[in-house]
Design a protein around this motif. Sequence first.
Motif, PDB file in Angstrom:
ATOM      1  N   GLU A   1      -5.374  36.781  12.683  1.00  0.00           N
ATOM      2  CA  GLU A   1      -4.991  35.541  11.637  1.00  0.00           C
ATOM      3  C   GLU A   1      -4.480  36.890  10.798  1.00  0.00           C
ATOM      4  O   GLU A   1      -5.021  37.632  10.175  1.00  0.00           O
ATOM      5  CB  GLU A   1      -6.032  34.807  10.987  1.00  0.00           C
ATOM      6  N   PRO A   2      -3.296  36.577   9.973  1.00  0.00           N
ATOM      7  CA  PRO A   2      -2.613  37.560   9.224  1.00  0.00           C
ATOM      8  C   PRO A   2      -3.297  37.422   7.814  1.00  0.00           C
ATOM      9  O   PRO A   2      -3.136  36.229   7.309  1.00  0.00           O
ATOM     10  CB  PRO A   2      -1.288  37.082   9.111  1.00  0.00           C
ATOM     11  N   LEU A   3      -3.874  38.199   7.493  1.00  0.00           N
ATOM     12  CA  LEU A   3      -4.404  38.236   5.983  1.00  0.00           C
ATOM     13  C   LEU A   3      -3.955  39.369   5.193  1.00  0.00           C
ATOM     14  O   LEU A   3      -3.578  40.514   5.685  1.00  0.00           O
ATOM     15  CB  LEU A   3      -6.029  38.350   6.422  1.00  0.00           C
ATOM     16  N   ALA A   4      -4.027  39.064   3.669  1.00  0.00           N
ATOM     17  CA  ALA A   4      -3.659  40.129   2.798  1.00  0.00           C
ATOM     18  C   ALA A   4      -4.448  40.122   1.783  1.00  0.00           C
ATOM     19  O   ALA A   4      -4.871  38.773   1.283  1.00  0.00           O
ATOM     20  CB  ALA A   4      -2.139  39.838   2.642  1.00  0.00           C
ATOM     21  N   THR A   5      -4.707  41.092   0.902  1.00  0.00           N
ATOM     22  CA  THR A   5      -5.380  41.065  -0.391  1.00  0.00           C
ATOM     23  C   THR A   5      -4.726  40.602  -1.361  1.00  0.00           C
ATOM     24  O   THR A   5      -3.261  40.845  -1.157  1.00  0.00           O
ATOM     25  CB  THR A   5      -5.879  42.373  -0.491  1.00  0.00           C
ATOM     26  N   SER A   6      -4.985  40.351  -2.534  1.00  0.00           N
ATOM     27  CA  SER A   6      -3.893  39.824  -3.614  1.00  0.00           C
ATOM     28  C   SER A   6      -3.449  40.715  -4.185  1.00  0.00           C
ATOM     29  O   SER A   6      -3.967  41.749  -4.537  1.00  0.00           O
ATOM     30  CB  SER A   6      -4.898  38.959  -4.407  1.00  0.00           C
ATOM     31  N   PRO A   7      -1.944  40.767  -4.413  1.00  0.00           N
ATOM     32  CA  PRO A   7      -1.280  41.954  -4.982  1.00  0.00           C
ATOM     33  C   PRO A   7      -1.531  41.884  -6.440  1.00  0.00           C
ATOM     34  O   PRO A   7      -1.622  42.829  -7.134  1.00  0.00           O
ATOM     35  CB  PRO A   7       0.217  41.841  -4.646  1.00  0.00           C
ATOM     36  N   ASP A   8      -2.029  40.860  -6.868  1.00  0.00           N
ATOM     37  CA  ASP A   8      -2.173  40.470  -8.413  1.00  0.00           C
ATOM     38  C   ASP A   8      -3.834  40.632  -9.013  1.00  0.00           C
ATOM     39  O   ASP A   8      -4.200  40.940 -10.064  1.00  0.00           O
ATOM     40  CB  ASP A   8      -1.959  39.185  -9.084  1.00  0.00           C
ATOM     41  N   THR A   9      -4.576  40.928  -7.812  1.00  0.00           N
ATOM     42  CA  THR A   9      -6.269  41.332  -8.285  1.00  0.00           C
ATOM     43  C   THR A   9      -6.332  42.628  -8.103  1.00  0.00           C
ATOM     44  O   THR A   9      -5.949  43.384  -7.258  1.00  0.00           O
ATOM     45  CB  THR A   9      -7.050  40.375  -7.396  1.00  0.00           C
ATOM     46  N   LEU A  10      -7.581  43.293  -9.166  1.00  0.00           N
ATOM     47  CA  LEU A  10      -7.615  44.583  -9.233  1.00  0.00           C
ATOM     48  C   LEU A  10      -7.965  45.034  -7.783  1.00  0.00           C
ATOM     49  O   LEU A  10      -9.029  44.480  -7.331  1.00  0.00           O
ATOM     50  CB  LEU A  10      -8.671  44.911 -10.397  1.00  0.00           C
ATOM     51  N   TRP A  11      -7.804  46.277  -7.474  1.00  0.00           N
ATOM     52  CA  TRP A  11      -8.670  46.956  -6.225  1.00  0.00           C
ATOM     53  C   TRP A  11     -10.120  47.296  -6.611  1.00  0.00           C
ATOM     54  O   TRP A  11     -10.305  47.413  -7.663  1.00  0.00           O
ATOM     55  CB  TRP A  11      -7.808  48.173  -6.082  1.00  0.00           C
ATOM     56  N   PRO A  12     -10.936  46.907  -5.648  1.00  0.00           N
ATOM     57  CA  PRO A  12     -10.680  46.662  -4.234  1.00  0.00           C
ATOM     58  C   PRO A  12     -10.753  45.364  -3.934  1.00  0.00           C
ATOM     59  O   PRO A  12     -10.489  44.982  -2.665  1.00  0.00           O
ATOM     60  CB  PRO A  12     -12.096  47.511  -3.721  1.00  0.00           C
ATOM     61  N   GLU A  13     -10.902  44.184  -4.995  1.00  0.00           N
ATOM     62  CA  GLU A  13     -10.941  42.956  -4.222  1.00  0.00           C
ATOM     63  C   GLU A  13      -9.477  42.681  -3.914  1.00  0.00           C
ATOM     64  O   GLU A  13      -8.994  41.835  -3.114  1.00  0.00           O
ATOM     65  CB  GLU A  13     -11.285  42.082  -5.431  1.00  0.00           C
ATOM     66  N   GLY A  14      -8.415  43.255  -4.614  1.00  0.00           N
ATOM     67  CA  GLY A  14      -7.044  43.095  -4.404  1.00  0.00           C
ATOM     68  C   GLY A  14      -6.400  44.274  -4.424  1.00  0.00           C
ATOM     69  O   GLY A  14      -6.887  45.524  -3.933  1.00  0.00           O
ATOM     70  N   GLU A  15      -5.298  44.614  -4.466  1.00  0.00           N
ATOM     71  CA  GLU A  15      -4.218  45.776  -4.312  1.00  0.00           C
ATOM     72  C   GLU A  15      -3.755  46.175  -5.826  1.00  0.00           C
ATOM     73  O   GLU A  15      -3.146  47.498  -5.807  1.00  0.00           O
ATOM     74  CB  GLU A  15      -3.142  45.461  -3.454  1.00  0.00           C
ATOM     75  N   ARG A  16      -4.047  45.794  -6.743  1.00  0.00           N
ATOM     76  CA  ARG A  16      -3.397  45.880  -7.940  1.00  0.00           C
ATOM     77  C   ARG A  16      -4.101  47.045  -8.740  1.00  0.00           C
ATOM     78  O   ARG A  16      -5.460  47.249  -8.436  1.00  0.00           O
ATOM     79  CB  ARG A  16      -3.410  44.858  -9.077  1.00  0.00           C
ATOM     80  N   VAL A  17      -3.392  48.115  -9.159  1.00  0.00           N
ATOM     81  CA  VAL A  17      -4.101  49.432  -9.599  1.00  0.00           C
ATOM     82  C   VAL A  17      -3.679  49.574 -11.201  1.00  0.00           C
ATOM     83  O   VAL A  17      -2.514  49.427 -11.582  1.00  0.00           O
ATOM     84  CB  VAL A  17      -3.498  50.483  -8.805  1.00  0.00           C
ATOM     85  N   GLU A  18      -4.718  49.790 -11.880  1.00  0.00           N
ATOM     86  CA  GLU A  18      -4.375  50.112 -13.486  1.00  0.00           C
ATOM     87  C   GLU A  18      -4.650  51.770 -13.410  1.00  0.00           C
ATOM     88  O   GLU A  18      -5.724  52.206 -13.641  1.00  0.00           O
ATOM     89  CB  GLU A  18      -5.271  49.445 -14.252  1.00  0.00           C
ATOM     90  N   ALA A  19      -3.535  52.697 -13.160  1.00  0.00           N
ATOM     91  CA  ALA A  19      -3.726  54.032 -13.273  1.00  0.00           C
ATOM     92  C   ALA A  19      -4.225  54.668 -14.590  1.00  0.00           C
ATOM     93  O   ALA A  19      -3.843  53.909 -15.684  1.00  0.00           O
ATOM     94  CB  ALA A  19      -2.519  54.532 -12.727  1.00  0.00           C
ATOM     95  N   SER A  20      -4.948  55.571 -14.611  1.00  0.00           N
ATOM     96  CA  SER A  20      -5.337  56.220 -15.765  1.00  0.00           C
ATOM     97  C   SER A  20      -4.241  56.786 -16.311  1.00  0.00           C
ATOM     98  O   SER A  20      -3.111  57.104 -15.764  1.00  0.00           O
ATOM     99  CB  SER A  20      -6.216  57.473 -15.400  1.00  0.00           C
ATOM    100  N   GLN A  21      -4.221  56.651 -17.745  1.00  0.00           N
ATOM    101  CA  GLN A  21      -3.036  57.349 -18.349  1.00  0.00           C
ATOM    102  C   GLN A  21      -3.432  58.943 -18.846  1.00  0.00           C
ATOM    103  O   GLN A  21      -2.388  59.484 -19.629  1.00  0.00           O
ATOM    104  CB  GLN A  21      -2.828  56.532 -19.708  1.00  0.00           C
ATOM    105  N   ASP A  22      -4.377  59.393 -18.376  1.00  0.00           N
ATOM    106  CA  ASP A  22      -4.723  60.544 -18.694  1.00  0.00           C
ATOM    107  C   ASP A  22      -3.507  61.641 -18.276  1.00  0.00           C
ATOM    108  O   ASP A  22      -3.516  61.645 -17.024  1.00  0.00           O
ATOM    109  CB  ASP A  22      -5.959  61.008 -18.181  1.00  0.00           C
ATOM    110  N   PRO A  23      -2.915  62.307 -19.076  1.00  0.00           N
ATOM    111  CA  PRO A  23      -1.928  63.340 -18.545  1.00  0.00           C
ATOM    112  C   PRO A  23      -2.450  64.357 -17.745  1.00  0.00           C
ATOM    113  O   PRO A  23      -1.781  65.015 -16.756  1.00  0.00           O
ATOM    114  CB  PRO A  23      -1.186  63.731 -19.869  1.00  0.00           C
ATOM    115  N   VAL A  24      -3.917  64.693 -17.678  1.00  0.00           N
ATOM    116  CA  VAL A  24      -4.419  65.693 -17.083  1.00  0.00           C
ATOM    117  C   VAL A  24      -4.350  65.614 -15.348  1.00  0.00           C
ATOM    118  O   VAL A  24      -4.031  66.234 -14.675  1.00  0.00           O
ATOM    119  CB  VAL A  24      -5.816  66.290 -17.697  1.00  0.00           C
ATOM    120  N   ILE A  25      -4.721  64.127 -15.406  1.00  0.00           N
ATOM    121  CA  ILE A  25      -4.998  63.587 -13.978  1.00  0.00           C
ATOM    122  C   ILE A  25      -3.406  63.463 -13.338  1.00  0.00           C
ATOM    123  O   ILE A  25      -3.031  63.968 -12.166  1.00  0.00           O
ATOM    124  CB  ILE A  25      -5.333  62.198 -13.914  1.00  0.00           C
ATOM    125  N   ALA A  26      -2.616  63.235 -14.026  1.00  0.00           N
ATOM    126  CA  ALA A  26      -1.047  63.149 -13.755  1.00  0.00           C
ATOM    127  C   ALA A  26      -0.620  64.190 -13.330  1.00  0.00           C
ATOM    128  O   ALA A  26       0.182  64.540 -12.303  1.00  0.00           O
ATOM    129  CB  ALA A  26      -0.150  62.434 -14.978  1.00  0.00           C
TER     130      ALA A  26
END
Length: 459
Positions: free
Chosen positions: A126-151
Amino acid sequence: MRFVVKIVKWLLDLIVLAVAGLFAWLYIAPPELIRVGSGYSAKIVCSNVFIAGRDANEVLAVDVQAPGHPLLRLMRVSVDKNRGTVSAGLLGFLGKSEAVSRDGLGCASIPDGDVGKARRTTVHVEPLATSPDTLWPEGERVEASQDPVIAKLLDDAALIGAGMRAVVVVKNGRVVAERYGDGFSAKTPLLGWSMTKTVNAAIVGTLVKDGKMAVDNKGLFAPWKADGRAVISLADMMAMSSGLEFNEDYGDVADVTRMLYLEPDMAGFAESKPLAGEVGKVFTYSSGTAVMLSRLWQDAIGDKAKALTWPRTALFGPLGMHSAVLETDEQGTFVGSSYLYATAHDWARFGQFLLQGGVWNGNQVLPAGFVDWMREPAPASKVYGKGQLWIEAPGDEENPGAGVAAGLPKDTYWMEGHDGQTVAIIPSEQLVIVRLGLTPAKLGYRPQTMASALVKALH
């Protein structure tokens, strides 16, 4: 003058006959090395076309030909999307091999040419997909760190390595940073190669939890019960110390390449190998062992159809790894040594699952303590764990402790795969670092350098 012309004509005729004879021989009885090359080409192109949706010509040129054996540069492929098949051969017609796509199970090599038989191994998914609007790992949305060192770290070409296709950094259970190579994204399923072994070990763990397997089980295959192989335990297999003969050299027609591209029954081939060392005392890395583990857990389930759906129902589904496709051989045995495709987000989910001790959303998916057991040093090795994972970072096998010296915490452990696939799991830092790509070992890339820099930046 006429005599010279006759000699030249005779020599040319002889050359034409020799070339024709050579091509006839290559067509009728191609050397095994050519068949391995064509089998590899067909399989890699098939999986990347039908699972990852990539262009066949790009996969042939970039994934197969560029980093591989010179012989592979003469391989040509033909894709039939209606039939779900890919054929490959030297110059397109010598030593031809075929691979076929099946519903829910990716592609299988067809060494004996019986495509119809391989097609009968399918599962309904059965085709299943995690929600693109829910934060990972429950979904696929990512709020990336704004830390310039990580970038800055993930923009450093030397740190992420040549051929990087995906980097995902998970801190405290959330994706804090990610990068993707040109042509790849968070939606692209990527091959983990031998990282599949660790996932396969976790599947064994689900059967241990259900009481269908035990790590001290012996007499694992019927033919073994009549000889010295009778004493090999499941734990010996998991720790790569079965004592069985198996040549893991990828440079030629060795046991591993024969198994993957010339044998329709991979587990049967590996199972037939004799003892070459003392059981439990000698560490020998073996993809054949991982495929036999697949056969054992599938047999423990008993029902073939249920076994084919087990990875999804027991592991991928509960973890939300909806992109994951674990492929089988022609006989329907999962190739637990090599062939799991999943997005970088899903590889990160599995790494986080290990970090959490086999627990997901409050559910104990693996037996309590099983992941800790997997991480313990194998009795015959200081660098490999008891459960198909690495204690030392890539390239540090001969230099234990080098990762710690480079700034990695002592509790770091690794999933590792061919051509630069790694997942670093660092429980003390609540950190998981996924790095996928096409980075041959000859380039000398060391993912532990990136990992130690991220540990420092995220501490």
